[in-house]
Scaffold this motif. Structure first.
Motif, PDB file in Angstrom:
ATOM      1  N   VAL A 279       0.814  -1.206   0.000  1.00  0.00           N
ATOM      2  CA  VAL A 279       0.000   0.000   0.000  1.00  0.00           C
ATOM      3  C   VAL A 279       0.854   1.266   0.000  1.00  0.00           C
ATOM      4  CG1 VAL A 279      -1.828   1.275   1.196  1.00  0.00           C
ATOM      5  CG2 VAL A 279      -1.876  -1.228   1.138  1.00  0.00           C
ATOM      6  N   GLY A 280       1.968   1.264   0.736  1.00  0.00           N
ATOM      7  CA  GLY A 280       2.806   2.456   0.782  1.00  0.00           C
ATOM      8  C   GLY A 280       3.310   2.856  -0.592  1.00  0.00           C
ATOM      9  N   ARG A 281       3.869   1.900  -1.330  1.00  0.00           N
ATOM     10  CA  ARG A 281       4.375   2.177  -2.668  1.00  0.00           C
ATOM     11  C   ARG A 281       3.230   2.496  -3.623  1.00  0.00           C
ATOM     12  NH1 ARG A 281       7.998   4.372  -5.757  1.00  0.00           N
ATOM     13  NH2 ARG A 281       9.295   3.963  -3.945  1.00  0.00           N
ATOM     14  N   ALA A 282       2.134   1.755  -3.550  1.00  0.00           N
ATOM     15  CA  ALA A 282       1.004   2.010  -4.444  1.00  0.00           C
ATOM     16  C   ALA A 282       0.422   3.401  -4.221  1.00  0.00           C
ATOM     17  CB  ALA A 282      -0.071   0.946  -4.232  1.00  0.00           C
ATOM     18  N   CYS A 283       0.331   3.825  -2.979  1.00  0.00           N
ATOM     19  CA  CYS A 283      -0.183   5.154  -2.668  1.00  0.00           C
ATOM     20  C   CYS A 283       0.690   6.224  -3.308  1.00  0.00           C
ATOM     21  CB  CYS A 283      -0.244   5.347  -1.158  1.00  0.00           C
ATOM     22  SG  CYS A 283      -0.779   6.992  -0.637  1.00  0.00           S
ATOM     23  N   PHE A 284       1.989   6.075  -3.176  1.00  0.00           N
ATOM     24  CA  PHE A 284       2.880   7.074  -3.774  1.00  0.00           C
ATOM     25  C   PHE A 284       2.765   7.081  -5.293  1.00  0.00           C
ATOM     26  CE2 PHE A 284       7.017   8.015  -5.739  1.00  0.00           C
ATOM     27  CZ  PHE A 284       7.073   9.375  -5.450  1.00  0.00           C
ATOM     28  N   GLU A 285       2.683   5.893  -5.896  1.00  0.00           N
ATOM     29  CA  GLU A 285       2.600   5.831  -7.355  1.00  0.00           C
ATOM     30  C   GLU A 285       1.310   6.474  -7.872  1.00  0.00           C
ATOM     31  OE1 GLU A 285       3.063   1.687  -8.067  1.00  0.00           O
ATOM     32  OE2 GLU A 285       5.258   1.759  -8.054  1.00  0.00           O
ATOM     33  N   VAL A 286       0.196   6.237  -7.185  1.00  0.00           N
ATOM     34  CA  VAL A 286      -1.060   6.850  -7.599  1.00  0.00           C
ATOM     35  C   VAL A 286      -0.995   8.371  -7.440  1.00  0.00           C
ATOM     36  CG1 VAL A 286      -3.505   7.090  -7.006  1.00  0.00           C
ATOM     37  CG2 VAL A 286      -2.486   4.815  -7.209  1.00  0.00           C
ATOM     38  N   ALA A 287      -0.461   8.834  -6.307  1.00  0.00           N
ATOM     39  CA  ALA A 287      -0.346  10.276  -6.094  1.00  0.00           C
ATOM     40  C   ALA A 287       0.604  10.911  -7.114  1.00  0.00           C
ATOM     41  CB  ALA A 287       0.137  10.553  -4.675  1.00  0.00           C
ATOM     42  N   ARG A 288       1.693  10.226  -7.419  1.00  0.00           N
ATOM     43  CA  ARG A 288       2.637  10.741  -8.424  1.00  0.00           C
ATOM     44  C   ARG A 288       1.983  10.830  -9.795  1.00  0.00           C
ATOM     45  NH1 ARG A 288       6.576   6.270  -9.952  1.00  0.00           N
ATOM     46  NH2 ARG A 288       4.627   5.651 -10.997  1.00  0.00           N
ATOM     47  N   ASP A 289       1.311   9.767 -10.210  1.00  0.00           N
ATOM     48  CA  ASP A 289       0.715   9.745 -11.546  1.00  0.00           C
ATOM     49  C   ASP A 289      -0.443  10.730 -11.654  1.00  0.00           C
ATOM     50  OD1 ASP A 289       2.569   7.857 -12.289  1.00  0.00           O
ATOM     51  OD2 ASP A 289       1.214   6.157 -12.041  1.00  0.00           O
ATOM     52  N   HIS A 290      -1.179  10.907 -10.574  1.00  0.00           N
ATOM     53  CA  HIS A 290      -2.290  11.870 -10.633  1.00  0.00           C
ATOM     54  C   HIS A 290      -1.738  13.282 -10.803  1.00  0.00           C
ATOM     55  CE1 HIS A 290      -2.563  14.151  -6.825  1.00  0.00           C
ATOM     56  NE2 HIS A 290      -3.755  14.579  -7.202  1.00  0.00           N
ATOM     57  N   LEU A 291      -0.612  13.574 -10.157  1.00  0.00           N
ATOM     58  CA  LEU A 291       0.001  14.884 -10.335  1.00  0.00           C
ATOM     59  C   LEU A 291       0.470  15.075 -11.777  1.00  0.00           C
ATOM     60  CD1 LEU A 291       2.428  16.655  -7.915  1.00  0.00           C
ATOM     61  CD2 LEU A 291       3.010  16.494 -10.317  1.00  0.00           C
ATOM     62  N   LEU A 292       1.096  14.042 -12.347  1.00  0.00           N
ATOM     63  CA  LEU A 292       1.596  14.143 -13.717  1.00  0.00           C
ATOM     64  C   LEU A 292       0.463  14.312 -14.719  1.00  0.00           C
ATOM     65  CD1 LEU A 292       4.361  11.375 -13.600  1.00  0.00           C
ATOM     66  CD2 LEU A 292       4.694  13.856 -13.566  1.00  0.00           C
ATOM     67  N   LEU A 293      -0.654  13.627 -14.498  1.00  0.00           N
ATOM     68  CA  LEU A 293      -1.776  13.726 -15.434  1.00  0.00           C
ATOM     69  C   LEU A 293      -2.465  15.091 -15.382  1.00  0.00           C
ATOM     70  CD1 LEU A 293      -3.377  10.185 -15.057  1.00  0.00           C
ATOM     71  CD2 LEU A 293      -2.221  11.101 -17.072  1.00  0.00           C
ATOM     72  N   PHE A 294      -2.299  15.810 -14.297  1.00  0.00           N
ATOM     73  CA  PHE A 294      -2.827  17.165 -14.252  1.00  0.00           C
ATOM     74  C   PHE A 294      -2.040  18.097 -15.168  1.00  0.00           C
ATOM     75  CE2 PHE A 294      -5.173  16.320 -10.226  1.00  0.00           C
ATOM     76  CZ  PHE A 294      -6.357  16.960 -10.553  1.00  0.00           C
ATOM     77  N   GLY A 295      -0.845  17.679 -15.580  1.00  0.00           N
ATOM     78  CA  GLY A 295      -0.053  18.525 -16.452  1.00  0.00           C
ATOM     79  C   GLY A 295       0.575  19.681 -15.689  1.00  0.00           C
ATOM     80  N   GLY A 296       0.805  20.769 -16.389  1.00  0.00           N
ATOM     81  CA  GLY A 296       1.509  21.895 -15.784  1.00  0.00           C
ATOM     82  C   GLY A 296       0.818  22.466 -14.568  1.00  0.00           C
TER      83      GLY A 296
END
Length: 335
Positions: A279-296
């Motif tokens: 869960v720790g790694r998955a949480c970070f990956e989801v938060a990271r990818d959600h930030l990237l998908l927001f774009g600039g």
């Protein structure tokens, strides 16, 4: 085994979610700990005493109910010592510390827990330095391991120095706590609560994951690029589907671990290790990818995406990096 919330747990979830939406929205989370929010959280919902036994004034609920509440406080990025007070309650319940449990249940006291770092107490005083104490500036009482015993220290007492730290997570601070002959209360032998702490943290991480995914899914439905909603692009759809799969797996793991804590303690060590390993790694990956998908816009200070990213990273390493938990899980499974 129960992986589906009961009707009472769903009602608890809706109550906590509605309260936090009104009392602690994300813009307010940037401002840090608000004691008035905690007073209402405890006065209106009684969350501080949720898992405290009834004989000490609590509700006597289990970790499954606490996990439901922590998922919502994680989704709201609630600042302050709610998570650390839950950690402290695990220790106090195992000891037990009757007076402190009653004070926490009544909402009069918040607490934090340090699992390492202090010297053995001497004549009802304790010394040592704790370089990073979660919510150390906000809590009223420090519970800490001193030698092989559990001690309680009032953080406003003489001999206690607290220094706020500049940390990654803007929504929940840490402090350096130095004790020099600080008065303490020896509560008993140090209890083994690491597995309970791991499950509670995983429940918060599940909430961070869910809120991050909900935010980017909503954005993908309204953001237009090159004449199309970005959610219609294959690359975005596949990434969102991957994030959803991680969330579903994490939810099953957390629900199972919370059930094991309440109903099958023999299964708890493996369940807790799995919770932090995945869960720790998955949480970070989801938060990271959600930030990237927001774009600039996701990288701007004014946007909330970086708040989830930072909470996810801070939580991921709070109990040590995932490789530690993977190694422990492998050892428990004799792999």
């Amino acid at each position: 085994m129960k992986l589906v919330l009961s009707q009472e747990q769903r009602h608890l979830r809706e109550s906590v979610r509605a309260f936090l939406r009104a009392a602690s929205p994300l813009p307010k989370a940037r401002q840090g700990y608000d004691p008035q929010v905690y007073a209402r959280l405890n006065g209106e919902l009684g969350l501080s005493g949720l898992i405290i036994p009834e004989e000490y004034g609590g509700a006597g609920a289990g970790l499954a109910e606490l996990a439901v509440a922590l998922e919502e406080t994680g989704a709201a990025l609630l600042p302050g010592p709610f998570l650390t007070t839950a950690f402290a309650v695990f220790a106090l319940t195992a000891t037990p510390g009757e007076e402190l449990l009653s004070a926490i249940a009544e909402g009069r006291t918040t607490a934090t827990l340090a699992r390492h770092g202090l010297e053995a107490p001497d004549d009802a005083t304790v010394s040592g330095t704790l370089p990073q104490v979660l919510s150390g500036m906000d809590a009223d009482v420090l519970l800490a391991r001193a030698g092989d015993v559990l001690v309680a220290v009032e953080l406003s007492a003489p001999g206690v120095t607290r220094t706020a730290l500049e940390t990654l997570d803007l929504t929940r601070g840490q402090a350096k706590v130095t004790l020099r002959g600080a008065p303490c209360q020896v509560l008993g032998p140090w209890p083994e609560i690491d597995d309970l702490v791991a499950v509670a943290l995983a429940a918060e991480q599940l909430g961070v994951m869910r809120a991050a995914l909900d935010a980017i899914v909503a954005y993908a439905k309204v953001r237009v690029a090159f004449g199309r909603y970005i959610g219609s692009y294959q690359g975005v759809k596949h990434k969102l589907a991957d994030m959803h799969c991680k969330l579903e797996q994490a939810e099953s793991i957390v629900r199972y671990a919370a059930w094991a804590a309440d109903e099958s303690p023999g299964e708890l060590p493996e369940a807790a290790a799995l919770a932090q390993a995945y869960v720790g790694r998955a949480c970070f990956e989801v938060a990271r990818d959600h930030l990237l998908l927001f774009g600039g816009i996701g990288f701007t200070w004014e946007h909330d995406a970086h708040l989830f990213y930072k909470r996810a990273k801070a939580d991921e390493v709070l109990l040590g990096p995932p490789r530690i938990h993977r190694a422990r899980l492998a050892q428990l499974l004799e792999l």
